[in-house]
Motif scaffolding. Structure first.
Motif, PDB file in Angstrom:
ATOM      1  N   LYS A  66       0.943  -1.156   0.066  1.00 30.93           N
ATOM      2  CA  LYS A  66       0.044   0.019  -0.210  1.00 30.93           C
ATOM      3  C   LYS A  66       0.916   1.292   0.110  1.00 30.93           C
ATOM      4  O   LYS A  66       1.958   1.254   0.741  1.00 30.93           O
ATOM      5  CB  LYS A  66      -0.654  -0.074   1.332  1.00 30.93           C
ATOM      6  CG  LYS A  66      -1.567  -1.368   1.620  1.00 30.93           C
ATOM      7  CD  LYS A  66      -2.689  -1.470   0.474  1.00 30.93           C
ATOM      8  CE  LYS A  66      -3.536  -2.871   0.855  1.00 30.93           C
ATOM      9  NZ  LYS A  66      -2.924  -4.106   0.534  1.00 30.93           N
ATOM     10  N   PHE A  67       0.489   2.163  -0.806  1.00 35.86           N
ATOM     11  CA  PHE A  67       1.101   3.550  -0.653  1.00 35.86           C
ATOM     12  C   PHE A  67       0.636   4.261   0.710  1.00 35.86           C
ATOM     13  O   PHE A  67      -0.536   4.034   0.997  1.00 35.86           O
ATOM     14  CB  PHE A  67       0.480   4.367  -1.766  1.00 35.86           C
ATOM     15  CG  PHE A  67       1.103   3.873  -3.118  1.00 35.86           C
ATOM     16  CD1 PHE A  67       2.094   3.717  -3.663  1.00 35.86           C
ATOM     17  CD2 PHE A  67      -0.062   3.989  -4.268  1.00 35.86           C
ATOM     18  CE1 PHE A  67       2.841   3.217  -4.701  1.00 35.86           C
ATOM     19  CE2 PHE A  67       0.252   3.546  -5.524  1.00 35.86           C
ATOM     20  CZ  PHE A  67       1.772   3.055  -5.766  1.00 35.86           C
ATOM     21  N   ILE A  68       1.459   4.870   1.212  1.00 36.71           N
ATOM     22  CA  ILE A  68       1.315   5.551   2.528  1.00 36.71           C
ATOM     23  C   ILE A  68       1.300   7.028   2.557  1.00 36.71           C
ATOM     24  O   ILE A  68       0.343   7.504   2.987  1.00 36.71           O
ATOM     25  CB  ILE A  68       2.331   4.993   3.403  1.00 36.71           C
ATOM     26  CG1 ILE A  68       2.448   3.665   3.632  1.00 36.71           C
ATOM     27  CG2 ILE A  68       2.111   5.764   4.964  1.00 36.71           C
ATOM     28  CD1 ILE A  68       3.618   3.104   4.504  1.00 36.71           C
ATOM     29  N   ALA A  69       2.001   7.735   1.613  1.00 34.52           N
ATOM     30  CA  ALA A  69       2.168   9.033   1.553  1.00 34.52           C
ATOM     31  C   ALA A  69       2.616   9.457   0.327  1.00 34.52           C
ATOM     32  O   ALA A  69       3.595   8.908  -0.112  1.00 34.52           O
ATOM     33  CB  ALA A  69       2.662   9.889   2.798  1.00 34.52           C
ATOM     34  N   PHE A  70       2.245  10.428  -0.338  1.00 35.03           N
ATOM     35  CA  PHE A  70       3.117  11.178  -1.433  1.00 35.03           C
ATOM     36  C   PHE A  70       3.064  12.701  -1.264  1.00 35.03           C
ATOM     37  O   PHE A  70       1.985  13.462  -1.006  1.00 35.03           O
ATOM     38  CB  PHE A  70       2.357  10.745  -2.687  1.00 35.03           C
ATOM     39  CG  PHE A  70       3.153  11.345  -3.897  1.00 35.03           C
ATOM     40  CD1 PHE A  70       4.342  10.791  -3.856  1.00 35.03           C
ATOM     41  CD2 PHE A  70       2.715  12.218  -4.709  1.00 35.03           C
ATOM     42  CE1 PHE A  70       5.304  11.364  -5.108  1.00 35.03           C
ATOM     43  CE2 PHE A  70       3.184  12.952  -5.498  1.00 35.03           C
ATOM     44  CZ  PHE A  70       4.446  12.534  -5.886  1.00 35.03           C
ATOM     45  N   THR A  78       6.082   7.544   0.104  1.00 40.28           N
ATOM     46  CA  THR A  78       6.147   6.593   1.248  1.00 40.28           C
ATOM     47  C   THR A  78       5.383   5.419   0.762  1.00 40.28           C
ATOM     48  O   THR A  78       4.156   5.534   0.695  1.00 40.28           O
ATOM     49  CB  THR A  78       6.238   7.135   2.507  1.00 40.28           C
ATOM     50  OG1 THR A  78       6.988   8.224   2.843  1.00 40.28           O
ATOM     51  CG2 THR A  78       6.239   6.156   3.470  1.00 40.28           C
TER      52      THR A  78
END
Lengths: 439, 246
Positions: A66-70, A78
């Protein structure tokens, strides 16, 4: 979940192991606790060639994707460590972002990219993958997750970047993406008559963002080291559309004998002569430019059911033309010509303890696994060592502990960091035991 | 901008479908039992382009929450364009054979509660007069096989229910699609011994689902070849079928 057969991309060796694939990060601690007393190893998409992702007990990270932050200001993404580079490109390229460094396959995970500190066609200007990693989280024990960066716990950072998963389970990675305005690459292909000419072309194009050469390892004498040298720059045509192309797949194992000196020699000649004239300019999509073999799914079946290995070494620039010629001659003499031979000039070495690249020349070749291959590779090892070079751990399946100890110079430092975090022997692989890093 | 309700959002197929819709800027309401999975999926979908993601812990067996939950979802999203019902458990067949309680529990989750939920959902969509309800059933419902007939019974009930619901709601402008995935590599099927050549990835199944929704397919076998495999299996005479170990 016992008794799963796993292997690296080279399909040699194949072993039966215990596989765990946690669905949530919070399950990871329990898996490490259960493994107490025996070793465990995180594993991504299994694209390293040899035995570096193999262990009797592995944790697959495929569900932790999973993508966490951009942050669109800085381009820092992240994501969980099981996220593949292919997925990052699929989602972020249409928005004008690209990987700062990519190896020859996009079917690898972020965690694997960090653990192998992978390099690509832009090593001479951008260095390795980890040089674009801001920080990551690594689980070193059931109750301990360490956030590492160059400022925070730097020793563990430098040990984990290129550390082959031997310092713990990488959980998340913060990677700085780069901006592009096109999905296309302006490619130039130069025809190089021989090795000297190939190296000269690299020198002349040292300011190109991307460069790589495909060497014909079957050519001998005057033609030794003839190649196609390719350079590339991101196009600026504002075309960020994605391709809609189906991949081909190799549906079965190639029967023995299909890949021999004649078929390979024919292929190489055709490949070389495909380029007419001294130089050809072309605008190509990023996929065939960076991932020519990803277009043929399961191409590892081409080498038959016994599998293959890729031998990749680097020698310092000072060893140069003479060193590379000597090794190439040894390979052509053996007649075990490889389907694939990639030459590249590396830029500067980074401070990571086990990272492979050093300033110099690197060559990567595939060899079908057969009994007679191993003595040849031993001879090549000796030549590489004499020249002050080393062999890439991510592709290796047979290097001796002695060769490893002589060619990787920061092993003691690496081991002392592992000891300090209490991870030696806890996170281990078939490779780490073979190389004497673990018992 | 699509407004999407996902029940069982942490299932691999649902997640893959949600990722496709997120790329189109959809608004989501995600329901699942595991809040850790929900919160990581929420962030993931937002980064992929979702315009809005709400998520809430929800167990389909909590019937008393169905009505309130559906009203909340409809209010928050401003109507529902797509409802994907994808929750489910794959119980252990051998254990179910020994324990009626366990068998009933499986039927409860996979059939009874699903039907209860679809009843309210169907009525809400009928009132809306538009939208698509996608229900993940299974090829396991096509014939009772010794290896998983308890699960198959639940899926057969859901398939039949959806067929009727589709025929009823069609008149109101609502499309109900029954999806019958074959063997898919997901956490639910992990540990099962499945033939690799027939095994599909959830992403492949998700792409099929999205395509079939647009074409308003009523029953989707995915991957496509299961339609023919199951047609074959359904036509095996029982006298012979019962001798097989399927």
């Amino acid at each position: 979940m016992n008794g799963h057969e796993i292997c690296g991309w080279g399909r040699y060796p194949v072993i039966t192991v215990e596989v765990h694939a946690p669905k949530v990060v919070s399950a990871m601690g329990g898996l490490l606790r259960d493994a107490a007393g025996s070793s465990i190893l995180a594993r991504g998409l299994g694209r390293s060639y040899g035995d570096s992702s193999l262990n009797d007990r592995v944790i697959e990270t495929r569900y932790l994707d999973k993508f966490i932050a951009f942050d669109p200001q800085t381009g820092v993404l992240t994501s969980q460590a099981g996220t593949s580079l292919a997925e990052i490109l699929r989602v972020f390229l249409p928005k004008g972002w690209f990987l700062p460094v990519t190896p020859g396959s996009r079917f690898i995970t972020l965690g694997g990219a960090v653990a192998s500190d992978v390099h690509g066609k832009n090593h001479h200007v951008s260095g390795c993958f980890c040089e674009h990693v801001e920080r990551f989280e690594v689980m070193v024990g059931p109750d301990r997750v360490v956030t590492c960066s160059r400022e925070q716990e730097p020793e563990l950072f430098y040990a984990t970047c290129g550390g082959m998963g031997l310092t713990g389970v990488i959980l998340t990675v913060s990677l700085r993406l780069k901006t592009v305005t096109s999905a296309f690459i302006d490619q130039q292909t130069f025809k190089a008559r021989n090795l000297a000419h190939s190296l000269e072309l690299f020198e002349q194009n040292s300011r190109s963002t991307y460069s790589v050469a495909w060497i014909d390892c079957v050519a001998t004498g005057q033609n030794l080291g003839r190649s196609l040298v390719m350079t590339g720059e991101h196009a600026a045509d504002n075309k960020l559309d994605l391709p809609v192309k189906k991949s081909l797949a190799v549906p079965f194992d190639m029967p023995p004998g299909m890949l021999n000196i004649h078929s390979v020699s024919l292929f190489n000649t055709l490949y070389y002569n495909r380029v007419r004239g001294d130089m050809v300019r072309k605008r190509v999509h990023y996929e065939p430019f960076f991932y020519p073999l990803d277009g043929v799914l399961q191409w590892n079946r081409l080498y038959g059911k016994n599998g293959f290995t890729q031998y990749q070494f680097v020698i310092p620039k000072s060893a140069g033309l003479r060193g590379m010629s000597g090794i190439l001659q040894e390979i052509t003499k053996s007649g075990k010509g490889s389907f694939l031979a990639v030459l590249k000039v590396f830029g500067q070495e980074n401070p990571n303890h086990l990272s492979f690249p050093m300033e110099g020349y690197t060559l990567a070749l595939d060899f079908k696994i057969e009994k007679e291959l191993f003595p040849l590779l031993e001879r090549l090892d000796a030549m590489v060592l004499d020249l002050g070079g080393r062999v890439y751990l991510t592709k290796d399946v047979r290097m001796s502990a002695a060769t490893f100890a002589r060619s990787y110079r920061k092993i003691d430092l690496f081991q002392s960091v592992r000891e300090r975090y209490g991870v030696n022997g806890v996170f281990a692989s078939h490779q780490s035991r073979r190389l004497g890093l673990d018992l | 901008m699509k407004k999407v309700l996902v029940v069982g959002a942490s299932s691999a197929i649902a997640e893959a479908v949600a990722r496709i819709f997120s790329g189109q800027g959809a608004k989501f309401y995600l329901l699942a039992r595991n809040s850790e999975k929900l919160s990581s999926l929420e962030a993931d979908l937002l980064i992929r382009g979702a315009a809005l993601v709400h998520s809430e812990r929800f167990d389909i067996n909590e019937h008393w929450r169905h009505e309130v939950m559906l009203n909340t979802v409809s209010e928050v999203l401003g109507g529902i364009d797509v409802a994907l019902v994808a929750h489910g458990t794959l119980g252990n067949q051998q254990e179910c054979e020994q324990s009626p309680d366990l068998a009933l529990q499986e039927l409860q989750t996979n059939a009874v509660s699903t039907i209860a939920f679809l009843t309210r959902l169907g009525n809400l969509f009928e009132k809306q007069g538009r939208g698509t309800i996608v229900v993940i059933s299974s090829i396991a419902g096509d014939r009772g096989r010794p290896s998983n007939y308890v699960y198959g019974t639940a899926k057969a009930a859901v398939t039949t229910f959806c067929e009727g619901l589709n025929a009823r709601l069609f008149k109101a402008g609502v499309h109900v699609m029954t999806v019958k995935p074959g063997l898919v590599a997901t956490p639910m099927t992990e540990g099962l011994d499945m033939p690799k050549a027939l095994l599909a990835e959830p992403e492949q199944v998700a792409a099929d689902i999205v395509r079939a929704m647009e074409k308003k397919i009523d029953t989707l076998y995915t991957p496509w070849f299961w339609k023919y495999i199951m047609a074959g299996i359904v036509h095996i005479p029982t006298s012979f079928f019962k001798k097989l170990n399927l």
